[in-house]
Scaffold this active site. Structure first.
Site, PDB file in Angstrom:
ATOM      1  N   CYS A 224      26.730  14.373 141.856  1.00 20.72           N
ATOM      2  CA  CYS A 224      27.204  15.676 142.332  1.00 20.72           C
ATOM      3  C   CYS A 224      26.059  16.571 142.779  1.00 20.72           C
ATOM      4  CB  CYS A 224      28.041  16.368 141.261  1.00 20.72           C
ATOM      5  SG  CYS A 224      27.155  16.705 139.736  1.00 20.72           S
TER       6      CYS A 224
ATOM      7  N   GLU B 278      33.990  22.275 137.829  1.00 23.99           N
ATOM      8  CA  GLU B 278      32.826  21.793 138.598  1.00 23.99           C
ATOM      9  C   GLU B 278      33.325  20.789 139.617  1.00 23.99           C
ATOM     10  OE1 GLU B 278      30.299  19.300 140.020  1.00 23.99           O
ATOM     11  OE2 GLU B 278      30.006  18.662 137.948  1.00 23.99           O
TER      12      GLU B 278
END
Length: 622
Positions: free
Chosen positions: A375, A341
């Site tokens: 994020c 990720e």
């Protein structure tokens, strides 16, 4: 049917009865003695099974209380020495920060909101970390043999600790990251509790053996997929949510039956050590070996020995794209699976029909949550050009009213500030308007704090660097557009594809945009809620990474699937090799005619299937 087969069939029927069916039968007794005997027999036969399930349910709901004191540095009354221009290596400029008997490598842990020194921590060597991995791996087989109820009990005990000591957990997270308490509750507490609840309620269901479909030729078989623990897994996690990012992979690994090594960011070594200490205290209180969870704090040179350790069977990485590429390459060298990720440049696509007044608060949270160090934070606000000034008039006063240190916390360090200032200035030189902020903020009471002023930049185009690079900062970037599909095409040409959100009055229009975005997750008329639902897979596409954690996909990713097939009526009906194809093969065309008939019987249709069956029978009895 033989007597043994009949008995097995009857017992199979009894086992298939649900408790509700048995109860209904007992409340409404059958009118014949033999039916009564069947119901009573069913109750006697299934009672031990349901009693076992009840005991497992009780064990799974057990919560073990343990005491885990808050470190003194997290107290609101604590004050440490303020370090001028603080960073991880401040001790190299000021040896007084080192302990008197210092040897080896160290890092300086400090509060980024004030620059106050927390501790100077000695880093383990590569050999030290190898021994940690070995301890975790040695403890894993016993943990893999625990029941789901025992694992659920550990997770419930961790949940009870979080609820009981939430103030301490938040204080530790805030001290090490500089975030506000409100941001800590949003990003650290709520998400972690959501993770625990999902795992406790769904973990066993997701990981228990799963029946798979069969073909006609295998109608006498049972096919299942079993999800077996991988062994020892590694999670390299980022600093922005030091509590949640550390606990989330731990919770999933424990439920899957794995041991886990967490490699935290050096930026949050102090808090990560305390958080994992709480998990270890819980494991010991529950009677388990705490070695199944290990914390590795190391610099990149040592981290590489961790990501290439052949004991590691899976690597989860959360961080930047350049480092993520290196981790993926290292994991490939040991054939370990990976979930990567990376960065995001999440857009909020605002349609002409959107109610701006209603969504203004959502957009403020999307841009300034955790000082933009999120994020899945909103990095781009795509606004119809004819409504850009309306958007600015609504949001600009709120951005200017934000209080640094109260509403918006600190950055993790001073390191990003120069880059952020350059990106803002470059955007302005290319025609963007800087309407608020755009530079470092010097806090009057915490002059060594790493603050960036809440910023609003308008008239940004998607070809500007500020619109192409992840900022990870409290910056609201407004991109006006004229045509929806043209704007979508430009977004699809971008490098990132983590999350996104769409706002509008028409569901059809919102779904058109959502389906056109190339990203792993989309919220309609909301921001980032796909992560609060832990039943949903989390991850991105393109330069935002690959693989998923959370949800069934993430939990099963910590296991290896094992296909298991067996006879449906074990030992009663077994697979034999038909005589026409048994070795040595009979002479003539008998094997060919038999197999050709079998193919048409199994996969043909109509007359061809009937003829195939007749050929099979004819050759079998010939």
């Amino acid at each position: 049917m033989s007597l043994e087969a009949a008995a097995r069939a009857w017992l199979s029927w009894l086992s298939a009865l649900t408790l509700g069916q048995i109860w209904a039968a007992l409340c409404n007794p059958p009118d014949t003695p033999w039916k009564t005997a069947l119901v009573v027999g069913a109750f006697i036969w299934t009672a031990p099974e349901y009693y076992g399930k009840f005991k497992a349910w009780r064990r799974g709901r057990k919560r073990v209380k343990f005491v885990y004191p808050m470190p003194k540095e997290a107290a609101s009354t604590w004050h440490g020495e303020v370090i001028p221009n603080p960073d991880l290596f401040a001790h190299t400029r000021n040896p007084a920060l080192l302990p008197s008997n210092a040897s080896g490598e160290y890092i300086t842990c400090y509060d980024p909101s004030s620059g106050e020194h927390i501790e100077t921590r000695r880093l383990p060597s590569a050999d030290d970390i190898a021994r940690q991995v070995a301890r975790a791996d040695a403890a894993q087989p016993k943990w893999a043999r625990t029941t789901f109820a025992q694992r659920a009990s550990v997770l419930r005990s961790i949940k009870a600790w979080i609820l009981r000591d939430m103030d301490s957990i938040v204080a530790v997270a805030c001290r090490d990251t500089g975030k506000t308490r409100v941001d800590a509750v949003f990003g650290e507490i709520l998400t972690t509790l959501a993770k625990i609840d999902w795992l406790v309620k769904n973990g066993e269901k997701v990981l228990k053996p799963e029946r798979r479909a069969l073909s006609l030729l295998l109608a006498h078989k049972i096919s299942e997929v079993h999800y077996e623990p991988l062994g020892t897994v590694l999670a390299c996690v980022s600093w922005n949510y030091s509590f949640h990012n550390a606990l989330s992979p731990i919770l999933a690994a424990l439920m899957a039956g794995d041991a886990i090594v967490v490699k935290c960011s050096e930026q949050v070594a102090w808090s990560s050590d305390w958080f994992l200490g709480g998990v270890k205290a819980c494991l010991r209180a529950c009677g388990h070996n705490a070695d199944i969870v290990q914390l590795a704090v190391c610099l990149p040179s040592v981290a590489e020995t961790l990501t290439t350790n052949p004991t590691i069977k899976h690597v989860t990485f959360i961080g930047s794209e350049p480092v993520g590429r290196k981790v993926a390459a290292a994991a490939a060298s040991i054939l370990a699976g990976t979930t990567i990720e990376l960065g995001g440049k999440d857009p909020a696509f605002i349609l002409p029909s959107a109610d701006m007044k209603f969504f203004a608060s959502t957009w403020m949270r999307g841009a300034f949550q955790s000082a933009g160090q999120n994020c899945i934070g909103v990095e781009l606000f795509l606004v119809p050009r004819v409504r850009q000034e309306e958007f600015i008039d609504l949001l600009l006063p709120r951005v200017k009213a934000l209080r640094v240190g109260t509403d918006v916390g600190a950055l993790i360090s001073h390191a990003p500030i120069a880059r952020l200032e350059r990106l803002v200035k470059d955007a302005e030189a290319s025609g963007a308007r800087i309407l608020a902020g755009g530079a470092q903020y010097i806090h009057p009471d915490k002059t060594q704090g790493a603050y960036f002023a809440p910023t609003l930049v308008a008239d940004v185009s998607l070809d500007m660097e500020i619109a192409r690079e992840e900022l990870f900062a409290p910056v609201m970037t407004v991109v006006p557009y004229d045509d929806i599909d043209e704007a979508l095409a430009k977004l699809r040409a971008g490098r990132f594809g983590l999350g996104g959100s769409v706002y509008g009055a028409s569901r059809k229009e919102c779904m058109h945009v959502a389906q056109s975005l190339q990203c792993g997750m989309v919220s309609l008329n909301d921001f980032g809620v796909f992560y609060l639902n832990q039943d949903m897979p989390f991850g991105g596409v393109k330069a935002s990474g690959y693989g998923r954690f959370a949800g069934p996909e993430g939990l099963r990713g910590l296991c290896y699937p094992k296909a298991v097939i067996e006879d449906r009526f074990f030992s009663l009906i077994r697979t034999s090799i038909p005589a026409p194809v048994d070795f040595p093969l009979p002479a003539g065309d008998k094997p060919w005619i038999f197999l050709r008939g079998l193919v048409f019987f199994a996969y043909g249709a109509g007359v061809a299937r009937v003829k195939g069956l007749l050929d099979v029978i004819r050759m079998a009895v010939a």
